[in-house]
Design an enzyme around this catalytic site. Structure first.
Site, PDB file in Angstrom:
ATOM      1  CB  ILE A  20      -9.499 -23.561  -2.430  1.00  0.00           C
ATOM      2  CG1 ILE A  20     -10.468 -24.303  -3.353  1.00  0.00           C
ATOM      3  CG2 ILE A  20     -10.251 -22.686  -1.436  1.00  0.00           C
ATOM      4  CD1 ILE A  20     -11.392 -25.245  -2.624  1.00  0.00           C
ATOM      5  CB  CYS A  21      -7.007 -18.348  -1.864  1.00  0.00           C
ATOM      6  SG  CYS A  21      -6.167 -17.205  -0.756  1.00  0.00           S
ATOM      7  CG  PHE A  22      -9.734 -18.363   2.330  1.00  0.00           C
ATOM      8  CD1 PHE A  22      -9.662 -17.753   3.569  1.00  0.00           C
ATOM      9  CD2 PHE A  22      -9.833 -17.561   1.207  1.00  0.00           C
ATOM     10  CE1 PHE A  22      -9.704 -16.376   3.694  1.00  0.00           C
ATOM     11  CE2 PHE A  22      -9.890 -16.182   1.318  1.00  0.00           C
ATOM     12  CZ  PHE A  22      -9.816 -15.581   2.560  1.00  0.00           C
ATOM     13  CB  ALA A  46      -9.910 -19.869  -6.783  1.00  0.00           C
TER      14      ALA A  46
END
Length: 268
Positions: free
Chosen positions: A138-140, A79
């Protein structure tokens, strides 16, 4: 020197942003759309989910309360929060000067971004080993070779999809801190702990530069960096009537499917 089109479509709703990229990609696969670098933003803010991602950690009710849309993109990964970010997409194929390996393409395009960031006065670097975090959605919260970090904290995330020799790459550049918003929209046992974890893993251009950045300044730097690294010439262009029509068709189709699913849920 190979010519690419440069598009700037401004702020669009989530479904239409993804529909435009899908239209560009479909037409490029068919040989009816040229290599393209597109810049855009999101209005309202949104979370984009990776194509294969399960989204159990995202709190949809909290997103609705905060006016944050949810959309699924064609590319993989986790995401991404599109609030105070600049998003770009690249549509090209391996017969037009890019490698055919997904990792090699990530490195090449990231090198162009890194050149652009040098023009802004700082040195980023490629992500390395994946960093563990309690929220794997969460991608980051993770940094790989596909991403860019500054002093160990990620501020650029990328994701790809391929069809034959054709590539669609999405990238998000964080402009302002995001951990507070993430903490509000992710299901977690401890928002404080998640907030602290993300703050240690994610940064933004405001934090790096010590100032807010003008979007036009950022776009110019990135375009210049990619020009130097890819040895391509960018020409400012617009979506063709064919691309607009296909994007509208894709967005409308997705909207009808979404309404159908909502109606089915309401009857349960």
């Amino acid at each position: 020197m190979t010519r690419w089109r440069l598009l700037d479509t401004g702020a669009q709703p989530a479904s239409f942003n993804m529909a435009i990229d899908e239209a560009l990609f479909q037409l490029h696969v068919r040989g009816e759309s040229q290599p393209t670098l597109r810049f855009y933003s999101w209005d309202p803010p949104a979370v984009s989910l990776g194509y294969f991602q399960k989204h159990s950690a995202i709190d949809f009710a909290s997103c609705r309360e905060l006016g944050i849309d949810i959309v699924r993109r064609l590319t993989g990964g986790r995401a991404v929060l599109h609030a105070n970010d600049l998003t770009y997409s690249v549509v090209v194929d391996s017969g037009q000067g890019i490698p055919s390996s997904f990792e090699a393409v990530y490195r090449l395009l990231c090198q162009g971004l890194l050149e652009g960031f040098r023009l802004l006065g700082f040195e980023g670097e490629h992500g390395r080993e994946e960093m563990e975090c309690s929220s794997s959605d969460i991608c980051f919260a993770h940094a790989t070779v596909a991403d860019i970090v500054y002093q160990g904290r990620k501020f650029v995330g990328n994701a790809q999809t391929w069809q034959g020799a054709a590539l669609l790459q999405h990238g998000s550049i964080v402009l302002e801190p995001q951990e507070e918003t993430w903490a509000a929209i992710v299901k977690t046992d401890s928002r404080e702990s998640l907030r602290a974890q993300l703050k240690s893993r994610i940064t933004s251009l405001r934090e790096i530069l010590g100032r807010g950045i003008d979007l036009d300044e950022l776009k110019r730097a990135i375009t210049t960096g990619l020009t130097e690294r890819l040895q391509v010439e960018f020409e400012v262009g617009e979506l063709s009537s064919q691309e607009w029509a296909l994007a509208i068709e894709i967005a409308s189709s997705r909207s009808r499917r979404r309404e159908k699913h909502l109606s089915a849920d309401q009857r349960k």
